[in-house]
Design a protein around this motif. Sequence first.
Motif, PDB file in Angstrom:
ATOM      1  N   ASP A  91      45.385  39.901  56.075  1.00 19.24           N
ATOM      2  CA  ASP A  91      45.730  39.041  54.929  1.00 19.24           C
ATOM      3  C   ASP A  91      47.159  39.301  54.476  1.00 19.24           C
ATOM      4  O   ASP A  91      47.882  38.384  54.100  1.00 19.24           O
ATOM      5  CB  ASP A  91      44.798  39.350  53.744  1.00 19.24           C
ATOM      6  N   TYR A  92      47.522  40.568  54.507  1.00 22.50           N
ATOM      7  CA  TYR A  92      48.876  40.959  54.073  1.00 22.50           C
ATOM      8  C   TYR A  92      49.913  40.324  55.003  1.00 22.50           C
ATOM      9  O   TYR A  92      50.932  39.827  54.552  1.00 22.50           O
ATOM     10  CB  TYR A  92      48.983  42.478  54.089  1.00 22.50           C
ATOM     11  N   ARG A  93      49.606  40.370  56.301  1.00 15.74           N
ATOM     12  CA  ARG A  93      50.499  39.776  57.300  1.00 15.74           C
ATOM     13  C   ARG A  93      50.718  38.291  56.986  1.00 15.74           C
ATOM     14  O   ARG A  93      51.813  37.775  57.086  1.00 15.74           O
ATOM     15  CB  ARG A  93      49.872  39.948  58.690  1.00 15.74           C
ATOM     16  N   GLU A  94      49.619  37.651  56.549  1.00 17.20           N
ATOM     17  CA  GLU A  94      49.671  36.229  56.239  1.00 17.20           C
ATOM     18  C   GLU A  94      50.344  35.986  54.881  1.00 17.20           C
ATOM     19  O   GLU A  94      51.081  35.017  54.718  1.00 17.20           O
ATOM     20  CB  GLU A  94      48.231  35.729  56.177  1.00 17.20           C
ATOM     21  N   ALA A  95      50.089  36.923  53.961  1.00 21.16           N
ATOM     22  CA  ALA A  95      50.648  36.757  52.607  1.00 21.16           C
ATOM     23  C   ALA A  95      52.157  36.983  52.575  1.00 21.16           C
ATOM     24  O   ALA A  95      52.830  36.526  51.664  1.00 21.16           O
ATOM     25  CB  ALA A  95      49.951  37.715  51.645  1.00 21.16           C
ATOM     26  N   VAL A  96      52.656  37.740  53.540  1.00 17.35           N
ATOM     27  CA  VAL A  96      54.115  37.953  53.603  1.00 17.35           C
ATOM     28  C   VAL A  96      54.612  37.357  54.922  1.00 17.35           C
ATOM     29  O   VAL A  96      54.839  38.063  55.891  1.00 17.35           O
ATOM     30  CB  VAL A  96      54.477  39.460  53.527  1.00 17.35           C
ATOM     31  N   PRO A  97      54.760  36.056  54.983  1.00 14.96           N
ATOM     32  CA  PRO A  97      55.188  35.434  56.253  1.00 14.96           C
ATOM     33  C   PRO A  97      56.658  35.716  56.523  1.00 14.96           C
ATOM     34  O   PRO A  97      57.372  36.185  55.631  1.00 14.96           O
ATOM     35  CB  PRO A  97      54.968  33.942  56.000  1.00 14.96           C
ATOM     36  N   ASP A  98      57.089  35.409  57.755  1.00 15.77           N
ATOM     37  CA  ASP A  98      58.510  35.567  58.065  1.00 15.77           C
ATOM     38  C   ASP A  98      59.294  34.679  57.103  1.00 15.77           C
ATOM     39  O   ASP A  98      58.971  33.503  56.956  1.00 15.77           O
ATOM     40  CB  ASP A  98      58.790  35.135  59.514  1.00 15.77           C
ATOM     41  N   PRO A  99      60.294  35.245  56.434  1.00 17.73           N
ATOM     42  CA  PRO A  99      60.972  34.472  55.388  1.00 17.73           C
ATOM     43  C   PRO A  99      61.843  33.351  55.943  1.00 17.73           C
ATOM     44  O   PRO A  99      62.315  33.428  57.077  1.00 17.73           O
ATOM     45  CB  PRO A  99      61.832  35.528  54.695  1.00 17.73           C
ATOM     46  N   ALA A 137      37.147  46.116  56.390  1.00 19.98           N
ATOM     47  CA  ALA A 137      37.724  45.504  55.190  1.00 19.98           C
ATOM     48  C   ALA A 137      39.216  45.796  55.142  1.00 19.98           C
ATOM     49  O   ALA A 137      40.013  44.932  54.785  1.00 19.98           O
ATOM     50  CB  ALA A 137      37.032  46.037  53.953  1.00 19.98           C
ATOM     51  N   LEU A 138      39.576  46.999  55.553  1.00 20.59           N
ATOM     52  CA  LEU A 138      40.993  47.370  55.560  1.00 20.59           C
ATOM     53  C   LEU A 138      41.750  46.547  56.601  1.00 20.59           C
ATOM     54  O   LEU A 138      42.857  46.079  56.342  1.00 20.59           O
ATOM     55  CB  LEU A 138      41.124  48.865  55.864  1.00 20.59           C
ATOM     56  N   ASP A 139      41.097  46.359  57.763  1.00 21.41           N
ATOM     57  CA  ASP A 139      41.734  45.525  58.796  1.00 21.41           C
ATOM     58  C   ASP A 139      41.960  44.108  58.296  1.00 21.41           C
ATOM     59  O   ASP A 139      43.013  43.521  58.508  1.00 21.41           O
ATOM     60  CB  ASP A 139      40.877  45.486  60.068  1.00 21.41           C
ATOM     61  N   LEU A 180      42.230  43.241  55.267  1.00 20.32           N
ATOM     62  CA  LEU A 180      43.265  43.278  54.227  1.00 20.32           C
ATOM     63  C   LEU A 180      44.662  43.294  54.853  1.00 20.32           C
ATOM     64  O   LEU A 180      45.559  42.576  54.410  1.00 20.32           O
ATOM     65  CB  LEU A 180      43.058  44.523  53.353  1.00 20.32           C
ATOM     66  N   PHE A 181      44.820  44.073  55.906  1.00 22.33           N
ATOM     67  CA  PHE A 181      46.125  44.121  56.588  1.00 22.33           C
ATOM     68  C   PHE A 181      46.458  42.749  57.195  1.00 22.33           C
ATOM     69  O   PHE A 181      47.602  42.313  57.145  1.00 22.33           O
ATOM     70  CB  PHE A 181      46.137  45.187  57.683  1.00 22.33           C
TER      71      PHE A 181
END
Lengths: 147, 197
Positions: A58-66, A51-53, A55-56
């Motif tokens: 998802d986080y990578r996807e939620a904060v894309p390269d700006p 679940a943590l993996d 989540l990480f």
Amino acid sequence: MDRMNFKDNDSKLDALLAQYRDAIPDQDAGANFMPDLWKKIEARRREGVFALDWLFADYREAVPDPELSSGFMPALWRRIEARRNENVSVFRRFAQVCMLATAALTLAMVVITHVQSEPVYSASYVDVLDAAHTVDSAQLMDSGDFQ
Amino acid sequence: MLVEFELIERARSGDDSAFSQVVQAYRKRILGTIARLIGRPEDVEDVGQEVFLRLYYSLEQLRTPEVFEPWLYRLTVNAAYDYLRRQKRRQESRMSDLSEQQVMMADAAAGGKLNAEELRRGKVREQVEALLEHVSEEDRILLTLKEVEGLSLKELEKIYRVNENALKVRLFRARQRVLKAYEAGEGAEKEKGAREG
């Protein structure tokens, strides 16, 4: 009368519970109990880990390269230039301090030389040497060794 | 490598246009990494410029172009770490400190402007950033590079210049701490759900 009844029921309940305990005695676990328990603990742990993996990820996807602003490069060059000027001005200040120190030292040496320009000896070095040589020559001639 | 060694060599020897090309090639990746390391979109460009500024003035110390990427990541790690330390000090002196992003999210959510996907992403960001609060700034960066950026232990070894085993131990401990916080959070969520349901 009621109190007697209550007491009676209370003890009856105690007796019933005791019988119930006897009817269902402590039971030992089967041979697989511990291995199964560890499997469950491991599965639960892995569930948390996965679940943590997720989540990480998802986080990578939620904060894309700006998306970059157009002012990024000009601002970067301004900062580089400002740092360069800062370094140059530090060097310039250091050079100024060195020049001032050299000038002060030169001035101090001139003053010291001027103060010490009064002669320490009344006769020059050559005069003193000459006088000493004259004495030595007279002694040699007196002793008759001079040929 | 996103650029040729030759371009890095030229940038190293003082060619500003080569340096600009190197920045153009790497800036998106580096800014993305910074965004995930610091969790504050409004400060990403500023920290990114600091990274490339440091690169510009330290490029001549680079021994060979082969180690350029670990070198750049090292500068990124250091700049992010400095930023997080400064933020921590600032937060300590302030009672509440919401990032612009959080304020915008809260405003937009209140106005019903956000769609479900944006809300989900916002929630994920909040959750991960709250979890990463349970480890030190150093471990936060290390864990993010490994778990989110997907860098390998070998790559991390080059960036941190410490041996792989030391990194493994440190990562394991950091991950355990985050995992513990995650499980505690999950437990609390379930309890809340049970009470409400």
